[in-house]
Write an enzyme that holds these catalytic residues in place. Sequence first.
Site, short mmCIF file in Angstrom:
data_model
loop_
_atom_site.label_atom_id
_atom_site.label_comp_id
_atom_site.label_asym_id
_atom_site.label_seq_id
_atom_site.Cartn_x
_atom_site.Cartn_y
_atom_site.Cartn_z
N ARG A 44 13.40 4.17 12.30
CA ARG A 44 12.21 5.71 12.05
C ARG A 44 11.57 4.52 13.51
NH1 ARG A 44 9.48 4.97 6.88
NH2 ARG A 44 8.24 6.54 7.44
N ALA A 51 3.32 -1.33 5.14
CA ALA A 51 2.69 -1.12 5.70
C ALA A 51 2.12 -2.87 6.68
CB ALA A 51 1.77 -0.01 7.03
N GLU A 56 13.10 -9.47 0.68
CA GLU A 56 12.08 -8.16 1.29
C GLU A 56 13.17 -6.75 1.30
OE1 GLU A 56 11.43 -8.27 5.81
OE2 GLU A 56 9.88 -6.38 5.31
N PRO A 69 1.22 -0.86 -0.72
CA PRO A 69 0.39 0.34 0.37
C PRO A 69 1.00 1.03 -0.35
CG PRO A 69 0.09 -1.17 2.12
CD PRO A 69 0.03 -1.86 1.28
N ASN A 70 0.43 2.35 -0.58
CA ASN A 70 0.62 3.71 -1.20
C ASN A 70 2.24 3.91 -2.08
OD1 ASN A 70 -0.96 4.95 1.21
ND2 ASN A 70 -0.38 3.52 2.37
N ASN A 85 8.35 -5.68 -0.61
CA ASN A 85 7.95 -4.33 -0.64
C ASN A 85 6.54 -4.88 0.06
OD1 ASN A 85 7.72 -2.73 1.10
ND2 ASN A 85 9.46 -1.11 -0.28
N HIS A 108 12.48 -2.24 1.78
CA HIS A 108 12.02 -1.45 2.08
C HIS A 108 13.03 -0.42 1.68
CE1 HIS A 108 9.00 -3.17 3.98
NE2 HIS A 108 10.00 -4.03 5.32
N ARG A 130 4.49 11.50 -2.47
CA ARG A 130 4.26 11.27 -1.17
C ARG A 130 6.01 11.16 -0.36
NH1 ARG A 130 4.33 4.40 1.24
NH2 ARG A 130 3.95 4.90 3.24
N TYR A 150 10.80 8.99 0.74
CA TYR A 150 11.04 7.84 -0.48
C TYR A 150 11.42 8.29 -2.11
CZ TYR A 150 8.08 5.56 3.26
OH TYR A 150 7.65 4.90 4.26
C1 DQA Z 1 7.95 1.00 3.88
C2 DQA Z 1 8.17 1.24 5.40
C3 DQA Z 1 7.03 0.83 5.64
O1 DQA Z 1 7.07 0.83 6.94
C4 DQA Z 1 5.77 1.78 5.43
O2 DQA Z 1 4.97 1.81 5.45
C5 DQA Z 1 5.89 2.20 3.52
C6 DQA Z 1 7.07 1.53 2.91
C7 DQA Z 1 9.78 1.74 3.02
O3 DQA Z 1 9.19 1.45 1.60
O4 DQA Z 1 10.29 1.27 2.86
O5 DQA Z 1 5.14 1.65 2.93
O6 DQA Z 1 7.91 -0.97 3.45
#
Ligand code: DQA
Length: 146
Positions: A107, A77, A98, A10-11, A74, A100, A18, A23
């Site tokens: 964080r 959240a 994985e 998501p997002n 990835n 991020h 964003r 990011y």
């Molecule tokens: C994320 C880190 C997560 O905590 C966050 O909710 C994201 C992006 C990252 O790529 O740094 O949406 O996965």
Amino acid sequence: MKTIHILNGPNLNLLGTREPDIYGHKTINDLEKMCHEKALEQSFKAIFKQTNSESILVDSIQEAIGEASAIIINAAAYSHTSIAILDALNSFEGYVVEVHISDISKREEFRKFSFVSLRADFVIMGLGLDGYIKAIDKVVEQISYK
Ligand code: DQA
């Protein structure tokens, strides 16, 4: 040709606008293009997906079973909340990386734990979008000659 499924939660569709200080300024389309090019360079095929839905992410992991040599994920959240995603990954027998974009270990407290890490063979964080490129390199290194 071996296939890598690159799954985004998501997002991440909002990349570029964003929280760019966290990011970056590149979009999800830029990221998709980078991944396709990098995979092809290594003679791999990349299937790239993004969804805001936990259930679609679970479906996408299930679709990779028996089809993909590796999953790069990835889960955004959902990494921090989803046992369903962990269970789906546990049903996948290939290599799992994985990714991020940000360094979740530096964080907020609630980002420090990831269910996905319980299954991942390798974890990359804090390298921005280059983390996906490093993840493809890692997959190639691990499975090219198998
Ligand atoms: C994320 C880190 C997560 O905590 C966050 O909710 C994201 C992006 C990252 O790529 O740094 O949406 O996965």
